[in-house]
Motif scaffolding. Structure first.
Motif, PDB file in Angstrom:
ATOM      1  N   VAL A  50       0.826  -1.203   0.000  1.00 58.59           N
ATOM      2  CA  VAL A  50       0.000   0.000   0.000  1.00 58.59           C
ATOM      3  C   VAL A  50       0.865   1.259   0.000  1.00 58.59           C
ATOM      4  CG1 VAL A  50      -1.612   1.382   1.377  1.00 58.59           C
ATOM      5  CG2 VAL A  50      -2.020  -1.067   1.056  1.00 58.59           C
ATOM      6  N   MET A  51       1.870   1.298   0.893  1.00 55.30           N
ATOM      7  CA  MET A  51       2.738   2.471   0.957  1.00 55.30           C
ATOM      8  C   MET A  51       3.528   2.633  -0.341  1.00 55.30           C
ATOM      9  SD  MET A  51       1.676   3.286   3.876  1.00 55.30           S
ATOM     10  CE  MET A  51       2.441   4.894   3.681  1.00 55.30           C
ATOM     11  N   LEU A  52       3.961   1.512  -0.900  1.00 55.49           N
ATOM     12  CA  LEU A  52       4.738   1.541  -2.136  1.00 55.49           C
ATOM     13  C   LEU A  52       3.890   2.040  -3.308  1.00 55.49           C
ATOM     14  CD1 LEU A  52       7.231  -1.140  -3.311  1.00 55.49           C
ATOM     15  CD2 LEU A  52       5.374  -0.506  -4.838  1.00 55.49           C
ATOM     16  N   LEU A  53       2.659   1.568  -3.415  1.00 55.21           N
ATOM     17  CA  LEU A  53       1.812   1.961  -4.543  1.00 55.21           C
ATOM     18  C   LEU A  53       1.411   3.431  -4.460  1.00 55.21           C
ATOM     19  CD1 LEU A  53      -0.453  -1.203  -4.952  1.00 55.21           C
ATOM     20  CD2 LEU A  53       1.464  -0.473  -6.393  1.00 55.21           C
ATOM     21  N   SER A  54       1.279   3.955  -3.263  1.00 52.20           N
ATOM     22  CA  SER A  54       1.024   5.383  -3.133  1.00 52.20           C
ATOM     23  C   SER A  54       2.243   6.183  -3.579  1.00 52.20           C
ATOM     24  CB  SER A  54       0.668   5.733  -1.688  1.00 52.20           C
ATOM     25  OG  SER A  54       0.385   7.120  -1.563  1.00 52.20           O
ATOM     26  N   THR A  55       3.432   5.689  -3.262  1.00 52.58           N
ATOM     27  CA  THR A  55       4.656   6.349  -3.700  1.00 52.58           C
ATOM     28  C   THR A  55       4.780   6.303  -5.222  1.00 52.58           C
ATOM     29  OG1 THR A  55       5.715   5.642  -1.640  1.00 52.58           O
ATOM     30  CG2 THR A  55       7.160   6.425  -3.377  1.00 52.58           C
ATOM     31  N   VAL A  56       4.321   5.209  -5.826  1.00 56.36           N
ATOM     32  CA  VAL A  56       4.338   5.066  -7.278  1.00 56.36           C
ATOM     33  C   VAL A  56       3.248   5.912  -7.936  1.00 56.36           C
ATOM     34  CG1 VAL A  56       4.022   3.371  -9.139  1.00 56.36           C
ATOM     35  CG2 VAL A  56       5.381   2.781  -7.166  1.00 56.36           C
ATOM     36  N   ALA A  57       2.341   6.460  -7.147  1.00 58.61           N
ATOM     37  CA  ALA A  57       1.244   7.316  -7.629  1.00 58.61           C
ATOM     38  C   ALA A  57       0.127   6.507  -8.289  1.00 58.61           C
ATOM     39  CB  ALA A  57       1.752   8.392  -8.585  1.00 58.61           C
ATOM     40  N   LEU A  58      -0.263   5.416  -7.639  1.00 55.95           N
ATOM     41  CA  LEU A  58      -1.406   4.651  -8.104  1.00 55.95           C
ATOM     42  C   LEU A  58      -2.686   5.460  -7.894  1.00 55.95           C
ATOM     43  CD1 LEU A  58      -2.186   1.684  -9.094  1.00 55.95           C
ATOM     44  CD2 LEU A  58      -2.902   1.328  -6.724  1.00 55.95           C
ATOM     45  N   PRO A  59      -3.597   5.498  -8.885  1.00 56.85           N
ATOM     46  CA  PRO A  59      -4.875   6.199  -8.682  1.00 56.85           C
ATOM     47  C   PRO A  59      -5.601   5.727  -7.422  1.00 56.85           C
ATOM     48  CG  PRO A  59      -4.599   5.655 -10.980  1.00 56.85           C
ATOM     49  CD  PRO A  59      -3.447   5.005 -10.251  1.00 56.85           C
ATOM     50  N   LEU A  60      -6.309   6.634  -6.791  1.00 63.85           N
ATOM     51  CA  LEU A  60      -7.036   6.473  -5.535  1.00 63.85           C
ATOM     52  C   LEU A  60      -6.134   6.608  -4.304  1.00 63.85           C
ATOM     53  CD1 LEU A  60      -9.540   3.578  -6.352  1.00 63.85           C
ATOM     54  CD2 LEU A  60      -9.810   6.037  -6.718  1.00 63.85           C
ATOM     55  N   THR A  61      -4.858   6.858  -4.504  1.00 64.55           N
ATOM     56  CA  THR A  61      -3.956   7.112  -3.384  1.00 64.55           C
ATOM     57  C   THR A  61      -3.530   8.576  -3.388  1.00 64.55           C
ATOM     58  OG1 THR A  61      -1.910   6.593  -4.598  1.00 64.55           O
ATOM     59  CG2 THR A  61      -3.065   4.755  -3.532  1.00 64.55           C
ATOM     60  N   GLY A  62      -3.039   9.044  -2.238  1.00 64.00           N
ATOM     61  CA  GLY A  62      -2.612  10.429  -2.141  1.00 64.00           C
ATOM     62  C   GLY A  62      -1.480  10.769  -3.086  1.00 64.00           C
TER      63      GLY A  62
END
Length: 488
Positions: free
Chosen positions: A378-390
């Protein structure tokens, strides 16, 4: 008065911690940080969204010189106060997983640093801003120097020299600006160091040109952006995990905030003159940080270079001088703070269990750590800029702002999403899903206490991604005012 309580509560707790021993130190430090977060949340609910500061306290600090102890909150500073007070309790909880010698001093320094950070975000007087800017440096120097790794002394000295030189240049710029001001209303002093007095100065383009670099030097080092970054990877790697989280999660935001609050509105002609070179440096940092991250084999160093790449994009968005770019920088400061603290905590959790951060030595950890794997992803995908994440919201707005400035520059900066997917997903695949390592059968999953740290971070990842308007509406009036001052 509320701003003053927010500012001085951590300092009071830090002083009290110096006289506390044993398990009480942890309880007091965590209790004070949670109370501080509660006060910040109360301030957010009581805050009225306008372009001016609320909860002001203006005290004549050095009346003969026109220097005031002037603090207050607008939407921009409130968001960073909320970020700081949200992250500090989690950082303290992460420190509980380690047994630090002289723990009372360790926790006192963390809270003392919180005071310095908050002081930077609420100061409305130039010399008060500079005072807290330096105050925030002192505790992190001791945290990294006393509890860091084997190379801590040399690395911390390099960090200290970089930041002090940059700060002194900023001070020189502030002194010059101060001497150009007239007396403040109701003051007998000849000059004023009020932020509003600096905003009202009518400086020539040539003055603003060299003043830009004096002031920007401190902010460029603190972010950091290329080529002022060389202190960062070593410091992030050698500092103890909680200090690294403070540096990456909160302290680098001082540079972005200072640029928005002090640089853009005070020397707008200088910003206009040097806008293109700074954006070029920022985009070079985006690509450089990503490429170097791909080559890393140490998890902490990889995350450090990833942070450098993402900060370069934030700087480019700020200097695009667009509404969407500045708003993107604001939301990305929040998202990056959450993401990078989560990533460093995961790296620390793996190192505590295996004794190593070296990626080639790890593999197959997900077999016995399903909860850790989900949190890590989860933290990694937000860092990668996955849609629906900050992370997606922030990077989308930043890239849109840079694209408005120049389409080609925006396209090059957009490579950060591709590169970050390469090095972060490859790290996850190798560490968690790769061939079994010697730790595959012995590693244990997250404890309840560790999940208590990561769960709030993951909640905020999706809150920022699904409801960004709540945060953007707070900062919009302040950002609009800043752009108005830049275009005056």
């Amino acid at each position: 008065m509320l701003t003053a309580v927010l500012l001085f509560l951590p300092l009071a707790a830090a002083l009290l911690l110096l006289f506390t021993k044993g398990a009480a130190t942890r309880t007091l430090a965590l209790g004070a940080s949670l109370l501080e977060f509660g006060l910040a949340v109360y301030a957010a609910f009581a805050f009225k969204t306008t372009g001016s500061a609320s909860f002001n306290l203006n005290y004549h600090w050095i009346p003969s010189a026109g220097i005031n102890f002037h603090i207050g909150l607008d939407g921009l500073s409130l968001l960073l106060v909320l970020l700081t007070t949200f992250l500090v309790p989690l950082i303290l909880l992460s420190a509980f997983k380690h047994n630090y010698d002289n723990s009372s001093s360790f926790y006192a320094l963390v809270l003392f640093m919180q005071t310095g950070l908050l002081g930077v975000f609420v100061s409305l007087d130039a010399f008060l801003f500079y005072f807290f800017w330096e105050v925030a440096l002192i505790p992190i120097y001791f945290l990294a120097g006393a509890w860091g790794g084997e190379r801590r002394v040399a690395v911390t000295l390099k960090f200290f020299l970089y930041t002090v030189v940059g700060s002194l240049l900023m001070l020189a710029g502030f002194v010059y600006l101060y001497l150009q001001t007239g007396p403040a209303a109701g003051s007998l002093a000849q000059h004023s160091s009020e932020l509003s007095a600096f905003y009202n100065l009518k400086l020539s383009a040539s003055e603003q040109s060299w003043l830009f670099w004096l002031i920007f030097a401190a902010f460029a080092v603190k972010m950091p952006i290329f080529p002022f970054h060389t202190w960062q990877p070593d410091t992030y790697t050698e500092a103890p995990a909680p200090a690294t989280m403070l540096l990456a999660g909160i302290m680098l935001k001082m540079g972005i905030y200072g640029t928005l609050r002090w640089l853009l509105p005070v020397v707008p002609l200088g910003v206009s003159q040097w806008q293109k070179p700074v954006i070029i440096l920022a985009v070079i940092g985006v690509i450089y940080g990503a490429i170097i991250a791909i080559r890393q084999r140490d998890m902490k160093r990889l995350i450090a270079y990833s942070s450098l790449s993402h900060v370069g994009l934030m700087a480019a968005g700020v200097f695009s001088l667009t509404q969407i770019g500045l708003q993107g920088a604001v939301i990305q400061m929040l998202a990056h703070g959450v993401n990078v603290v989560g990533m460093f905590f995961v790296a620390d959790a793996i190192e505590r269990r295996t004794g190593t951060r070296f990626i080639p030595d790890l593999g197959g950890l997900t077999r016995r750590t399903p909860i850790l794997s989900v949190c890590f992803l989860v933290m990694l995908l937000s860092t990668v800029a996955l849609p629906l994440t900050g992370g997606f919201v922030g990077e989308f707005l930043l890239l849109a702002g840079v694209y408005q400035y120049n389409a080609w520059v925006g396209a090059i900066a957009g490579l950060t999403i591709i590169f970050s997917a390469v090095y972060l997903l490859r790290m996850f695949q190798r560490v968690m899903l790769g061939p079994d390592s010697s730790f595959s059968e012995t590693i244990t999953d997250l404890t309840g206490g560790e999940l208590l740290i990561l769960a709030p971070l993951m909640v905020l990842v999706f809150w920022l991604g699904l409801f960004p308007g709540l945060f953007l509406s707070l900062s919009e009036p302040a950002v609009t005012n800043i752009l108005g001052l830049v275009g005056r």
